[in-house]
Design a protein around this motif. Structure first.
Motif, PDB file in Angstrom:
ATOM      1  N   ILE A  68       0.850  -1.188   0.000  1.00 43.44           N
ATOM      2  CA  ILE A  68       0.000   0.000   0.000  1.00 43.44           C
ATOM      3  C   ILE A  68       0.881   1.232   0.000  1.00 43.44           C
ATOM      4  CG2 ILE A  68      -1.903  -1.157   1.191  1.00 43.44           C
ATOM      5  CD1 ILE A  68      -1.044   0.371   3.742  1.00 43.44           C
ATOM      6  N   THR A  69       0.411   2.268  -0.629  1.00 49.78           N
ATOM      7  CA  THR A  69       1.090   3.561  -0.612  1.00 49.78           C
ATOM      8  C   THR A  69       0.137   4.542   0.048  1.00 49.78           C
ATOM      9  OG1 THR A  69       2.301   3.037  -2.628  1.00 49.78           O
ATOM     10  CG2 THR A  69       2.161   5.361  -2.024  1.00 49.78           C
ATOM     11  N   ILE A  70       0.685   5.306   0.993  1.00 47.55           N
ATOM     12  CA  ILE A  70      -0.165   6.187   1.804  1.00 47.55           C
ATOM     13  C   ILE A  70       0.554   7.505   2.072  1.00 47.55           C
ATOM     14  CG2 ILE A  70       0.662   5.178   3.976  1.00 47.55           C
ATOM     15  CD1 ILE A  70      -2.290   5.379   4.968  1.00 47.55           C
ATOM     16  N   ASN A  71      -0.216   8.562   2.244  1.00 50.58           N
ATOM     17  CA  ASN A  71       0.330   9.877   2.545  1.00 50.58           C
ATOM     18  C   ASN A  71       1.052   9.830   3.888  1.00 50.58           C
ATOM     19  OD1 ASN A  71      -0.047  12.607   4.062  1.00 50.58           O
ATOM     20  ND2 ASN A  71      -0.166  13.109   1.885  1.00 50.58           N
ATOM     21  N   LYS A  72       2.310  10.234   3.889  1.00 47.25           N
ATOM     22  CA  LYS A  72       3.153  10.138   5.090  1.00 47.25           C
ATOM     23  C   LYS A  72       2.638  11.015   6.231  1.00 47.25           C
ATOM     24  CE  LYS A  72       7.814  11.377   6.495  1.00 47.25           C
ATOM     25  NZ  LYS A  72       9.122  11.817   6.002  1.00 47.25           N
ATOM     26  N   SER A  73       2.284  12.260   5.966  1.00 45.28           N
ATOM     27  CA  SER A  73       1.870  13.156   7.054  1.00 45.28           C
ATOM     28  C   SER A  73       0.548  12.705   7.675  1.00 45.28           C
ATOM     29  CB  SER A  73       1.785  14.603   6.572  1.00 45.28           C
ATOM     30  OG  SER A  73       0.846  14.743   5.538  1.00 45.28           O
ATOM     31  N   LYS A  74      -0.386  12.193   6.877  1.00 45.09           N
ATOM     32  CA  LYS A  74      -1.648  11.689   7.433  1.00 45.09           C
ATOM     33  C   LYS A  74      -1.402  10.453   8.293  1.00 45.09           C
ATOM     34  CE  LYS A  74      -4.637  13.449   3.796  1.00 45.09           C
ATOM     35  NZ  LYS A  74      -5.532  13.114   2.669  1.00 45.09           N
ATOM     36  N   LEU A  75      -0.499   9.582   7.844  1.00 47.83           N
ATOM     37  CA  LEU A  75      -0.177   8.381   8.609  1.00 47.83           C
ATOM     38  C   LEU A  75       0.501   8.748   9.924  1.00 47.83           C
ATOM     39  CD1 LEU A  75      -0.035   5.314   8.890  1.00 47.83           C
ATOM     40  CD2 LEU A  75       2.034   5.348   7.474  1.00 47.83           C
ATOM     41  N   LEU A  76       1.441   9.671   9.891  1.00 50.52           N
ATOM     42  CA  LEU A  76       2.119  10.101  11.113  1.00 50.52           C
ATOM     43  C   LEU A  76       1.143  10.722  12.110  1.00 50.52           C
ATOM     44  CD1 LEU A  76       5.439  11.592   9.697  1.00 50.52           C
ATOM     45  CD2 LEU A  76       5.166   9.486  11.024  1.00 50.52           C
ATOM     46  N   ALA A  77       0.212  11.534  11.618  1.00 49.25           N
ATOM     47  CA  ALA A  77      -0.779  12.157  12.500  1.00 49.25           C
ATOM     48  C   ALA A  77      -1.657  11.087  13.157  1.00 49.25           C
ATOM     49  CB  ALA A  77      -1.629  13.152  11.716  1.00 49.25           C
ATOM     50  N   ARG A 140       8.654   6.755  14.570  1.00 52.46           N
ATOM     51  CA  ARG A 140      10.020   7.233  14.317  1.00 52.46           C
ATOM     52  C   ARG A 140      10.553   6.726  12.984  1.00 52.46           C
ATOM     53  NH1 ARG A 140      10.171   6.147  19.789  1.00 52.46           N
ATOM     54  NH2 ARG A 140      11.239   4.165  19.498  1.00 52.46           N
ATOM     55  N   LEU A 141      10.247   5.495  12.661  1.00 51.17           N
ATOM     56  CA  LEU A 141      10.727   4.905  11.423  1.00 51.17           C
ATOM     57  C   LEU A 141      10.098   5.612  10.214  1.00 51.17           C
ATOM     58  CD1 LEU A 141      11.252   1.231  10.817  1.00 51.17           C
ATOM     59  CD2 LEU A 141       9.822   2.455   9.234  1.00 51.17           C
ATOM     60  N   ILE A 142       8.785   5.775  10.225  1.00 56.05           N
ATOM     61  CA  ILE A 142       8.090   6.422   9.104  1.00 56.05           C
ATOM     62  C   ILE A 142       8.510   7.886   8.996  1.00 56.05           C
ATOM     63  CG2 ILE A 142       5.815   7.171   8.284  1.00 56.05           C
ATOM     64  CD1 ILE A 142       4.764   4.450   9.429  1.00 56.05           C
ATOM     65  N   TYR A 143       8.689   8.554  10.128  1.00 55.18           N
ATOM     66  CA  TYR A 143       9.115   9.948  10.129  1.00 55.18           C
ATOM     67  C   TYR A 143      10.433  10.117   9.369  1.00 55.18           C
ATOM     68  CZ  TYR A 143      10.616  14.502  11.860  1.00 55.18           C
ATOM     69  OH  TYR A 143      11.047  15.796  11.931  1.00 55.18           O
ATOM     70  N   ASN A 144      11.323   9.148   9.477  1.00 61.54           N
ATOM     71  CA  ASN A 144      12.638   9.246   8.835  1.00 61.54           C
ATOM     72  C   ASN A 144      12.647   8.822   7.380  1.00 61.54           C
ATOM     73  OD1 ASN A 144      14.607  10.304  10.789  1.00 61.54           O
ATOM     74  ND2 ASN A 144      13.810   8.644  12.037  1.00 61.54           N
ATOM     75  N   CYS A 145      11.536   8.390   6.839  1.00 59.05           N
ATOM     76  CA  CYS A 145      11.446   8.107   5.398  1.00 59.05           C
ATOM     77  C   CYS A 145      11.309   9.433   4.661  1.00 59.05           C
ATOM     78  CB  CYS A 145      10.234   7.225   5.089  1.00 59.05           C
ATOM     79  SG  CYS A 145      10.379   5.522   5.640  1.00 59.05           S
ATOM     80  N   ARG A 146      12.072   9.609   3.621  1.00 59.88           N
ATOM     81  CA  ARG A 146      12.014  10.850   2.840  1.00 59.88           C
ATOM     82  C   ARG A 146      10.761  10.854   1.957  1.00 59.88           C
ATOM     83  NH1 ARG A 146      16.142  14.093   3.948  1.00 59.88           N
ATOM     84  NH2 ARG A 146      18.148  13.129   4.298  1.00 59.88           N
ATOM     85  N   GLY A 147      10.315  12.034   1.583  1.00 57.99           N
ATOM     86  CA  GLY A 147       9.219  12.178   0.641  1.00 57.99           C
ATOM     87  C   GLY A 147       7.875  12.378   1.323  1.00 57.99           C
ATOM     88  N   ASP A 148       6.837  12.480   0.485  1.00 59.28           N
ATOM     89  CA  ASP A 148       5.490  12.763   0.968  1.00 59.28           C
ATOM     90  C   ASP A 148       4.646  11.517   1.195  1.00 59.28           C
ATOM     91  OD1 ASP A 148       6.008  15.492   0.848  1.00 59.28           O
ATOM     92  OD2 ASP A 148       5.351  15.633  -1.241  1.00 59.28           O
TER      93      ASP A 148
END
Length: 179
Positions: A68-77, A140-148
């Motif tokens: 799955i591909t998902i928006n990083k900022s929405k997932l982090l929130a 922490r892991l997802i936060y350190n992935c580059r990109g959106d």
């Protein structure tokens, strides 16, 4: 001069370069490890004892059945909100699963229950199993992935997931926890 092989995360290399203010960096080998010195700082890299897992072998034995591909900022929130419910205690975990359209994150504790639902950007394959992960570590892991956006590969209940910046060949392997 002697040849030295260093294994550092790109984040560490970037940190060293920023602290050095793009100036000269000197590597000094010692019995304790490798010192990186610059005009403003000293950085110590110690040898890791033991052995690392064979990532190629782990990846081959846990082939992804769904990505799955998902928006990083929405997932982090969503993970951040779930962390408030489950807390920071050792063993606290969130439940994650997805269908063809959405990723679901459930957090349960004596404080209550919360369920997050996030629309997916893309889906390939099929895996409807639910797995549990440490909210803090996953964040922490997802936060350190580059990109959106991030891509998460799964392959069944109690199997590790693969987390990568979308489009990257590098990935993190995250072990699931029992429910």
């Amino acid at each position: 001069n002697q040849a030295v092989k260093l294994i550092l995360l790109p984040l560490n290399i970037q940190h060293i370069a920023e602290l050095a203010e793009l100036g000269e960096v000197r590597l000094v080998s010692s019995a304790q490890g490798i010192f990186v010195t610059a005009p403003r700082f000293d950085y110590m890299c110690q040898s890791v004892s033991g052995s690392f897992p064979d990532c190629k072998k782990v990846a081959a034995s846990n082939s992804e059945t769904k990505c799955i591909t998902i928006n990083k900022s929405k997932l982090l929130a969503a993970i951040s909100r779930a962390s408030v419910i489950v807390g920071d205690e050792i063993g606290s975990k969130i439940k994650i699963c997805s269908d063809a359209e959405r990723l679901y994150i459930e957090a349960v504790s004596i404080a209550g229950t919360g369920i997050e639902s996030i629309a997916l950007d893309a889906v390939e394959g099929q895996d409807e199993d639910t797995n549990y992960f440490s909210a803090g570590r996953l964040y922490r892991l997802i936060y350190n992935c580059r990109g959106d956006s991030v891509t998460i590969g799964s392959n069944g209940k109690y199997k590790p997931i693969f987390v990568r910046a979308t489009g990257s060949d590098s990935f993190y392997i995250v072990a699931s926890m029992k429910g």
